[in-house]
Motif scaffolding. Structure first.
Motif, PDB file in Angstrom:
ATOM      1  N   SER A 103      10.474 -11.692 -12.075  1.00 49.29           N
ATOM      2  CA  SER A 103      10.852 -11.728 -13.488  1.00 49.29           C
ATOM      3  C   SER A 103      10.525 -13.113 -14.050  1.00 49.29           C
ATOM      4  N   ASN A 104      10.758 -13.280 -15.329  1.00 48.14           N
ATOM      5  CA  ASN A 104      10.568 -14.594 -15.950  1.00 48.14           C
ATOM      6  C   ASN A 104      11.907 -15.301 -16.149  1.00 48.14           C
ATOM      7  N   ILE A 105      12.888 -14.943 -15.338  1.00 46.66           N
ATOM      8  CA  ILE A 105      14.207 -15.570 -15.347  1.00 46.66           C
ATOM      9  C   ILE A 105      14.148 -16.829 -14.497  1.00 46.66           C
ATOM     10  N   GLN A 106      14.770 -17.893 -14.987  1.00 44.68           N
ATOM     11  CA  GLN A 106      14.801 -19.151 -14.247  1.00 44.68           C
ATOM     12  C   GLN A 106      16.181 -19.368 -13.642  1.00 44.68           C
ATOM     13  N   VAL A 107      16.194 -19.746 -12.390  1.00 45.27           N
ATOM     14  CA  VAL A 107      17.444 -20.094 -11.728  1.00 45.27           C
ATOM     15  C   VAL A 107      17.682 -21.572 -11.994  1.00 45.27           C
ATOM     16  N   VAL A 108      18.719 -21.867 -12.771  1.00 41.99           N
ATOM     17  CA  VAL A 108      19.017 -23.235 -13.171  1.00 41.99           C
ATOM     18  C   VAL A 108      19.764 -23.967 -12.065  1.00 41.99           C
ATOM     19  N   GLN A 109      20.659 -23.256 -11.381  1.00 38.95           N
ATOM     20  CA  GLN A 109      21.507 -23.910 -10.393  1.00 38.95           C
ATOM     21  C   GLN A 109      22.008 -22.896  -9.375  1.00 38.95           C
ATOM     22  N   THR A 110      22.183 -23.367  -8.148  1.00 42.92           N
ATOM     23  CA  THR A 110      22.866 -22.577  -7.133  1.00 42.92           C
ATOM     24  C   THR A 110      23.989 -23.439  -6.561  1.00 42.92           C
ATOM     25  N   ILE A 111      25.188 -22.896  -6.585  1.00 43.52           N
ATOM     26  CA  ILE A 111      26.340 -23.565  -5.981  1.00 43.52           C
ATOM     27  C   ILE A 111      27.003 -22.540  -5.085  1.00 43.52           C
ATOM     28  N   GLY A 112      26.953 -22.773  -3.789  1.00 46.63           N
ATOM     29  CA  GLY A 112      27.538 -21.824  -2.851  1.00 46.63           C
ATOM     30  C   GLY A 112      26.906 -20.459  -3.008  1.00 46.63           C
ATOM     31  N   HIS A 113      27.702 -19.481  -3.404  1.00 47.07           N
ATOM     32  CA  HIS A 113      27.213 -18.115  -3.599  1.00 47.07           C
ATOM     33  C   HIS A 113      27.124 -17.758  -5.082  1.00 47.07           C
ATOM     34  N   THR A 114      26.951 -18.743  -5.931  1.00 51.30           N
ATOM     35  CA  THR A 114      26.859 -18.511  -7.368  1.00 51.30           C
ATOM     36  C   THR A 114      25.546 -19.050  -7.903  1.00 51.30           C
ATOM     37  N   LEU A 115      24.869 -18.235  -8.706  1.00 47.33           N
ATOM     38  CA  LEU A 115      23.614 -18.636  -9.347  1.00 47.33           C
ATOM     39  C   LEU A 115      23.834 -18.721 -10.851  1.00 47.33           C
ATOM     40  N   VAL A 116      23.199 -19.687 -11.485  1.00 44.83           N
ATOM     41  CA  VAL A 116      23.186 -19.784 -12.941  1.00 44.83           C
ATOM     42  C   VAL A 116      21.769 -19.432 -13.380  1.00 44.83           C
ATOM     43  N   LEU A 117      21.649 -18.396 -14.213  1.00 46.46           N
ATOM     44  CA  LEU A 117      20.349 -17.900 -14.651  1.00 46.46           C
ATOM     45  C   LEU A 117      20.145 -18.145 -16.133  1.00 46.46           C
ATOM     46  N   PHE A 118      18.894 -18.450 -16.505  1.00 46.50           N
ATOM     47  CA  PHE A 118      18.539 -18.709 -17.907  1.00 46.50           C
ATOM     48  C   PHE A 118      17.234 -18.017 -18.238  1.00 46.50           C
ATOM     49  N   LYS A 119      17.183 -17.465 -19.437  1.00 51.20           N
ATOM     50  CA  LYS A 119      15.945 -16.909 -19.982  1.00 51.20           C
ATOM     51  C   LYS A 119      16.030 -16.989 -21.495  1.00 51.20           C
ATOM     52  N   GLN A 120      14.980 -17.474 -22.116  1.00 50.54           N
ATOM     53  CA  GLN A 120      14.964 -17.576 -23.578  1.00 50.54           C
ATOM     54  C   GLN A 120      14.882 -16.182 -24.167  1.00 50.54           C
ATOM     55  N   SER A 121      15.724 -15.910 -25.146  1.00 51.28           N
ATOM     56  CA  SER A 121      15.760 -14.612 -25.794  1.00 51.28           C
ATOM     57  C   SER A 121      14.544 -14.437 -26.691  1.00 51.28           C
ATOM     58  N   SER A 122      14.032 -13.209 -26.758  1.00 48.90           N
ATOM     59  CA  SER A 122      12.894 -12.942 -27.632  1.00 48.90           C
ATOM     60  C   SER A 122      13.347 -12.744 -29.086  1.00 48.90           C
ATOM     61  N   LYS A 123      14.637 -12.461 -29.274  1.00 48.67           N
ATOM     62  CA  LYS A 123      15.186 -12.288 -30.621  1.00 48.67           C
ATOM     63  C   LYS A 123      15.746 -13.618 -31.109  1.00 48.67           C
TER      64      LYS A 123
END
Length: 103
Positions: A70-90
């Motif tokens: 996908s075009n989703i970016q993983v901003v951060q991983t802490i333990g078993h938690t991921l922070v995901l970011f993707k710019q909205s098309s709207k």
């Protein structure tokens, strides 16, 4: 949008108080799961994902799968938690990406 260090730091600070919106369990992840996350990111741009203890995949494997399929970016991983970011098309749903572009 390729994120630089300061932009990732801003997104991490915004995600700090968020609760995980999705979970990955023993079934793992597939294209259907990616589509659901993609739809959520279209509205929110920034979410947290929790990887449960019974998941057969490692955190690095999940991160690689998400970024490769996908075009989703993983901003951060802490333990078993991921922070995901993707710019909205709207444009109406863009809040974080506007601030990230200013940095």
């Amino acid at each position: 949008m390729n994120l630089r260090g300061k932009q990732k730091r801003y997104l991490r600070s915004q995600a700090h108080t968020m609760r995980p919106l999705f979970q990955i369990g023993k079934d793992g992840i597939d294209q259907k799961w990616i589509k659901q996350v993609n739809d959520a990111l279209e509205k929110r741009e920034l979410i947290k994902v929790n990887i449960l203890n019974n998941c057969l995949l490692e955190v690095d494997e999940v991160k690689e799968y998400i970024e490769a399929n996908s075009n989703i970016q993983v901003v951060q991983t802490i333990g078993h938690t991921l922070v995901l970011f993707k710019q909205s098309s709207k444009k109406n749903n863009r809040s974080y990406s506007i601030e990230v572009a200013k940095i």
